[in-house]
Design an enzyme around this catalytic site. Structure first.
Site, short mmCIF file in Angstrom:
data_model
loop_
_atom_site.label_atom_id
_atom_site.label_comp_id
_atom_site.label_asym_id
_atom_site.label_seq_id
_atom_site.Cartn_x
_atom_site.Cartn_y
_atom_site.Cartn_z
N GLU A 1 0.97 -1.17 0.04
CA GLU A 1 0.01 0.23 0.13
C GLU A 1 0.91 1.09 -0.13
O GLU A 1 0.42 2.40 0.04
CB GLU A 1 -1.05 -0.15 1.12
CG GLU A 1 -0.48 -0.31 2.61
CD GLU A 1 -1.37 -0.32 3.60
OE1 GLU A 1 -2.71 -0.04 3.43
OE2 GLU A 1 -1.09 -0.67 4.84
N ASP B 1 -4.98 2.96 0.41
CA ASP B 1 -3.59 3.77 0.73
C ASP B 1 -2.51 3.79 -0.53
O ASP B 1 -1.92 4.66 -0.76
CB ASP B 1 -2.83 3.01 1.92
CG ASP B 1 -3.42 3.62 3.07
OD1 ASP B 1 -3.59 4.69 3.16
OD2 ASP B 1 -3.88 2.77 4.17
N CYS C 1 -7.43 -5.61 -1.05
CA CYS C 1 -8.43 -5.58 0.11
C CYS C 1 -8.85 -4.03 0.17
O CYS C 1 -9.60 -3.75 1.13
CB CYS C 1 -7.88 -6.14 1.37
SG CYS C 1 -6.34 -5.51 2.01
C1 PEP Z 1 -5.88 -0.11 2.19
O1 PEP Z 1 -5.35 0.93 2.37
O2 PEP Z 1 -6.54 -0.34 0.97
C2 PEP Z 1 -6.47 -0.76 3.35
C3 PEP Z 1 -7.53 -1.91 2.95
O3 PEP Z 1 -6.12 -0.48 4.59
P1 PEP Z 1 -7.24 0.74 5.44
O4 PEP Z 1 -8.28 1.13 4.65
O5 PEP Z 1 -7.37 0.28 6.60
O6 PEP Z 1 -6.03 1.79 5.51
MG MG Z 2 -4.22 0.94 4.43
#
Ligand code: PEP
Ligand code: MG
Length: 573
Positions: free
Chosen positions: A435, A459, A506
């Site tokens: 990320e 991210d 994700c």
């Molecule tokens: C992301 O950064 O895509 C992620 C799944 O983590 P979060 O949204 O919890 O930062």
């Molecule tokens: Mg993230």
């Protein structure tokens, strides 16, 4: 017909007569208190504090019943405010020092804090001031012996229009006739917006002056998808939105039949379709959806809205319950990604007053500073791994050294558990979230150290395009279809596959059916989706063909603009 644009806070569409709630004006007068009555005035304020605490207890019971434990933590935040020195000391000091009535002393203290909040750049923290007013208002109403306005008294179906809706008011909307709400103030990350989503009430916030422009009885369409309110819509607009509503209901029903079916394309390419889990309250829903596993278990909820660190027992119990419920299907537990907009108050020497919190001490960076915290979580995960199929994943990795340090700590945790005679599974696959662009660009150096990777598009897009993911001024630049993003994603998938490592995704991109063809074409192995969109995404996957989309990616990486990528995707449907 007038259209006002705001911020989409909770999805869904409501059509109905507006009910405009005037701002409840509480006029606080300054009254001088005789010297011999000052003590009594302080006592009166203390009584109001106690009564407010009782209110919060009652509210907590209601939240627990309606929304579950996770949201009841909001009440904890309100209790903390009630214990703040602002309430416990400053107000009494003002009463004694200025010899004024408690109502006036309280409203002055609240005004002062409001001015400080208003100066904050961080939207998340600015929004927290509504929680402070919520508590302040309760106190004032007790002092004045007035009842809080109840929205439950509204007897007909309506769209609520109000200058501002406090989190506690939002909770009260659960069993009312209110179809949706629109407010002048508020942001996407406010508790009000979060609660509206959980209650599945369509909402648009940040509309500036909607409460002045709409009159009670006006017909309105509230579009929680696009973030707008249409006042006095014409028959064509109403018909269009009614169709959208009907389609949504019919769609929900037809999606039910997809439960349990594999996420496989028309030409036979299968994907592991999993769900993201943000709090244990959603677990039941995931089981009912028959997901293939949990591709991202966000563990931050254990660290937020509290002042003490969660212990190993508490964590092991929480993770074990999730792993058990998934009954042999994989659960990828992500170690806590605290920092950025997820600030914890657990009293560690953590990220405070950072100018750029998203680029600061966040995720694995923070945990490598607090090895005790990190090790506790790793030990708890190792112990929970006994209950089923667990993998561990590290967030915010930007250099190989962080992975090596984590592995060393994991070995230490294993050795300690073994020495203490505590049971755990030796084998625990370790992955990283890709990320941060450095991990994506330099991925081949990371791969020998990990078993799998999962792309966090939220991210990765933020850092690749330098667009703060919660800054409303640059949301138009946050673009998953930017050719640079597509190229980076393609390179990550290819590099990982060449080295025989599987790739999950994700971020929220997996939950947007329009983006799914892109992920299918890229040939990722697993997608972890937000539960609300799970069946819709499965439907999208099952309607697509992998091979033509693979060819489309070869073209998309050479596009010069995101519109071209979008057009390619549209043509492929
Ligand atoms: C992301 O950064 O895509 C992620 C799944 O983590 P979060 O949204 O919890 O930062
Ligand atoms: Mg993230």
């Amino acid at each position: 017909m007038i259209v006002i644009k705001g911020i989409a806070a909770s999805p869904g569409i409501s059509i109905g007569k507006a009910y405009v709630v005037e701002d409840e004006d509480i006029v606080v007068e300054r009254v001088e208190i005789a010297r011999d009555r000052v003590k009594e005035e302080v006592r009166r304020f203390k009584h109001a504090q106690k009564a407010t605490l009782r209110d919060l207890d009652a509210a907590e019971q209601k939240v627990l019943k309606v929304l579950g434990k996770q949201h009841a933590k909001l009440i904890d935040a309100h209790r903390l405010i009630l214990k703040d020195t602002l309430i416990t000391q400053d107000v009494s000091k003002r009463i004694v020092g200025e010899r004024v009535n408690a109502e006036f002393a309280l409203s002055e203290a609240l005004d002062q804090v409001n001015r400080q909040f208003e100066k904050m750049d961080d939207e998340f923290f600015r929004e927290r001031r509504h929680d402070l007013f919520d508590v302040g208002k309760r106190l004032l109403l007790h002092l004045m012996k007035r009842q809080k306005r109840s929205l439950a008294e509204i007897e007909h179906e309506c769209v609520l229009i109000v200058r501002n809706l406090l989190p506690s008011d939002t909770l009260g909307l659960k069993d009312t006739k209110i179809l949706g709400f629109a407010t002048d103030l508020g942001g996407k990350t406010s508790h009000t917006a979060i609660l509206a989503q959980s209650l599945e009430i369509p909402a648009v916030v940040g509309l500036s002056d909607v409460s002045r422009r709409v009159k009670t009885g006006d017909l309105v369409v509230l579009d929680g998808e696009q973030g707008m309110v249409i006042i006095n819509p014409g028959p064509e607009t109403i018909a269009k939105y009614e169709k959208v509503q009907q389609r949504a209901v019919a769609e929900e029903r037809s999606l039910e039949s997809l439960k349990g079916l594999p996420a496989v394309t028309q030409d036979g390419r299968a994907f592991r379709l999993e769900a993201n889990l943000d709090s244990p309250e959603e677990l039941k829903n995931l089981v009912a959806l028959q997901v293939d596993g949990i591709g991202l278990f966000r563990t931050e909820y254990l660290f937020l809205n509290r002042t003490e660190v969660p212990g190993e027992e508490e964590q092991a119990k929480a993770y074990s319950a999730v792993v058990k419920a998934m009954d042999g299907r994989e659960v990828i537990i992500r170690t806590a990604d605290i920092g950025g907009d997820r600030l914890s108050h657990i009293g560690i020497d953590g990220p405070k007053n950072e100018t750029n919190p998203f680029m600061g001490l966040r995720g694995v960076r923070l945990f490598l500073r607090h090895l005790d915290l990190f090790k506790t979580q790793l030990r708890a995960i190792l112990r929970a791994s006994l209950k089923g199929k667990v993998r561990v994943m590290i967030p915010m990795v930007s250099s190989v050294g962080e992975v090596i340090a984590t592995k060393k700590l994991l070995d230490q945790a294993r050795a300690e558990l073994a020495a203490e005679g505590l049971a755990f599974k030796e084998e625990l696959e370790l992955g990283i979230m890709v990320e941060i662009p450095s991990a994506a660009i330099h991925l081949d150096a990371f791969l020998p150290h990990v078993d799998f990777i999962s792309i966090g598009t939220n991210d990765l897009i933020q850092y690749t395009l330098a667009v703060d993911r919660i800054n409303e001024h640059v949301t138009h630049l946050y673009d998953p279809y930017h050719p640079a993003v597509v190229r980076l994603l393609d390179s990550v998938v290819q590099t990982a596959h060449k080295r025989g490592k599987w790739v999950g995704v994700c971020g929220e991109m997996t939950s947007d059916p329009r983006a799914v063809p892109l992920l299918v074409g890229l040939g990722v192995d697993a997608m972890s989706v937000s539960p609300r969109m799970f069946l819709r995404v499965k439907q999208a996957v099952r309607s697509l063909k992998h091979e033509p989309l693979k060819r489309l990616i070869a073209k998309a990486v050479n596009c010069s603009e995101s519109d071209e990528v979008r057009r390619l995707l549209e043509q492929s449907q």
